[in-house]
Design an enzyme around this catalytic site. Structure first.
Site, mmCIF file in Angstrom:
data_model
loop_
_atom_site.group_PDB
_atom_site.id
_atom_site.type_symbol
_atom_site.label_atom_id
_atom_site.label_comp_id
_atom_site.label_asym_id
_atom_site.label_seq_id
_atom_site.Cartn_x
_atom_site.Cartn_y
_atom_site.Cartn_z
ATOM 1 N N ASP A 24 0.839 -1.196 0.000
ATOM 2 C CA ASP A 24 0.000 0.000 0.000
ATOM 3 C C ASP A 24 0.869 1.239 0.000
ATOM 4 O OD1 ASP A 24 -2.354 1.422 -0.024
ATOM 5 O OD2 ASP A 24 -2.634 1.360 2.145
ATOM 6 N N GLY A 25 0.355 2.324 -0.555
ATOM 7 C CA GLY A 25 1.065 3.597 -0.498
ATOM 8 C C GLY A 25 1.729 3.999 -1.810
ATOM 9 N N ARG A 28 0.491 7.543 -2.734
ATOM 10 C CA ARG A 28 1.053 8.586 -1.862
ATOM 11 C C ARG A 28 2.540 8.788 -2.142
ATOM 12 N NH1 ARG A 28 -0.974 5.621 3.141
ATOM 13 N NH2 ARG A 28 -1.601 4.181 1.496
ATOM 14 N N TRP A 29 3.216 7.704 -2.428
ATOM 15 C CA TRP A 29 4.653 7.778 -2.746
ATOM 16 C C TRP A 29 4.840 8.665 -3.992
ATOM 17 C CZ3 TRP A 29 7.882 6.645 -6.812
ATOM 18 C CH2 TRP A 29 9.241 6.440 -6.531
ATOM 19 N N ARG A 37 0.523 8.746 -10.620
ATOM 20 C CA ARG A 37 0.333 7.517 -9.831
ATOM 21 C C ARG A 37 0.981 6.271 -10.433
ATOM 22 N NH1 ARG A 37 -3.432 7.160 -5.807
ATOM 23 N NH2 ARG A 37 -3.736 4.976 -6.327
ATOM 24 N N HIS A 41 3.242 2.948 -8.814
ATOM 25 C CA HIS A 41 3.039 1.500 -8.978
ATOM 26 C C HIS A 41 4.295 0.855 -9.557
ATOM 27 C CE1 HIS A 41 -1.028 1.976 -7.800
ATOM 28 N NE2 HIS A 41 -1.432 2.582 -8.894
ATOM 29 N N SER A 69 -6.892 -5.821 -4.981
ATOM 30 C CA SER A 69 -8.074 -6.414 -4.357
ATOM 31 C C SER A 69 -9.257 -6.408 -5.322
ATOM 32 C CB SER A 69 -8.447 -5.631 -3.099
ATOM 33 O OG SER A 69 -8.974 -4.375 -3.461
ATOM 34 N N ARG A 75 -11.424 1.202 -9.392
ATOM 35 C CA ARG A 75 -10.574 2.356 -9.723
ATOM 36 C C ARG A 75 -10.762 2.738 -11.192
ATOM 37 N NH1 ARG A 75 -4.889 2.018 -6.330
ATOM 38 N NH2 ARG A 75 -5.884 1.691 -4.307
ATOM 39 N N LEU A 135 10.935 -20.937 -1.604
ATOM 40 C CA LEU A 135 9.962 -19.942 -1.130
ATOM 41 C C LEU A 135 8.687 -20.049 -1.965
ATOM 42 C CD1 LEU A 135 9.375 -17.236 0.525
ATOM 43 C CD2 LEU A 135 10.196 -16.028 -1.507
ATOM 44 N N GLU A 186 0.453 -12.509 14.194
ATOM 45 C CA GLU A 186 1.042 -11.296 14.759
ATOM 46 C C GLU A 186 0.988 -10.211 13.687
ATOM 47 O OE1 GLU A 186 2.021 -10.954 17.864
ATOM 48 O OE2 GLU A 186 1.542 -13.043 18.290
HETATM 49 C C1 IPE Z 1 -1.224 0.071 -3.490
HETATM 50 O O1 IPE Z 1 -1.033 1.446 -3.531
HETATM 51 C C2 IPE Z 1 -1.378 -0.540 -4.864
HETATM 52 C C3 IPE Z 1 -2.720 -1.050 -5.156
HETATM 53 C C4 IPE Z 1 -3.706 -1.105 -4.319
HETATM 54 C C5 IPE Z 1 -2.939 -1.557 -6.512
HETATM 55 P P1 IPE Z 1 -2.256 2.456 -3.617
HETATM 56 O O2 IPE Z 1 -2.560 2.687 -5.054
HETATM 57 O O3 IPE Z 1 -3.386 1.984 -2.778
HETATM 58 O O4 IPE Z 1 -1.573 3.757 -3.002
HETATM 59 P P2 IPE Z 1 -2.239 4.871 -2.064
HETATM 60 O O5 IPE Z 1 -2.969 4.171 -0.954
HETATM 61 O O6 IPE Z 1 -3.134 5.679 -2.934
HETATM 62 O O7 IPE Z 1 -1.057 5.647 -1.575
HETATM 63 MG MG MG Z 2 -4.035 2.407 -0.837
#
Ligand code: IPE
Ligand code: MG
Length: 221
Positions: A24-25, A28-29, A37, A41, A69, A75, A135, A186
């Site tokens: 996730d993120g 935002r990254w 965006r 990815h 997911s 999206r 693995l 955990e």
């Molecule tokens: C995770 O990053 C990648 C996927 C869910 C495909 P996000 O796309 O959810 O990134 P944020 O949450 O907007 O930062």
């Molecule tokens: Mg996300």
């Protein structure tokens, strides 16, 4: 380098057999860098390699990554197609190395919703890595934990109806990712955005795990 953390993990001893991560993120990254965006990815692909390498080094047996997911199908089409494109690219680029490293890839989720090219790529990586013994890498794509539970319940009901299995009471509790499997797992919550993930972060999580006392509902003797 992360060798300091790895030596500490080895000193501590028990390493979790299965590590599962919600990737996730990425968005935002990218936003933090004023990038579109899809570049977030793309950066996330590098983190997959980091996580795989780290899992191999630490001796984790199963690594499960939540990549896409069932809800992510909502999206915008452009984002979905960028992600599907990256999936194909990831597979084309990584399959030989994963195979060489003894990684068996399994794709979990409703693959019937994938575009034909992505689906073919998924089938290819499973086929070409199936005998990997170091693995198991589970990639959750178009995955829904509720869907997985519903399917398991349906298959079980079918077996009961056919007389293959007898009905016994069981219980499950819900939460979201790997609902069934998480009962006594955990959890480790990190502020690290997925594209920034390095094996150091994975090792930190393992060290954190090693510092915990797992009681599974019992009390300490
Ligand atoms: C995770 O990053 C990648 C996927 C869910 C495909 P996000 O796309 O959810 O990134 P944020 O949450 O907007 O930062
Ligand atoms: Mg996300």
């Amino acid at each position: 380098m992360a060798d300091d953390l790895l030596s500490q993990i080895r000193l501590n001893g028990a390493v979790p057999r299965h590590v599962a991560v919600i990737m996730d993120g990425n968005g935002r990254w990218a936003r933090e860098r004023n990038l579109p965006r899809p570049l977030g990815h793309r950066a996330g692909m590098k983190a997959v390699r980091e996580a795989v390498e780290g899992a191999l080094e630490a001796g984790v047996e199963v690594l499960t990554l939540f990549a896409f997911s069932e809800e992510n199908w909502q999206r915008p089409a452009a984002e979905i197609s960028a992600l599907m494109q990256l999936l194909e690219e990831y597979i084309a680029r990584e399959v030989a190395e994963l195979r060489h490293q003894g990684v068996a890839v399994h794709v979990l989720g409703d693959r019937t919703r994938l575009a034909p090219g992505a689906r073919a790529a998924v089938e290819r990586i499973e086929r070409e890595t199936y005998d990997g013994a170091r693995l198991a890498l589970n990639l959750c794509i178009s995955y829904s934990s509720r869907g997985e539970l519903a399917r398991a319940a349906r298959l079980l009901a079918e077996e009961v109806l056919k007389g293959v299995k007898r009905l016994e009471a069981g219980e499950c509790r819900l939460s979201n990712f790997l609902l069934w499997q998480l009962a006594y797992t955990e959890l480790y919550i990190t502020p690290v955005l997925w594209p920034d993930l390095t094996r150091r972060d994975l090792f930190q999580a393992i060290l954190d795990y090693q510092g915990r006392e797992r009681r599974f509902g019992r009390i300490t003797a």
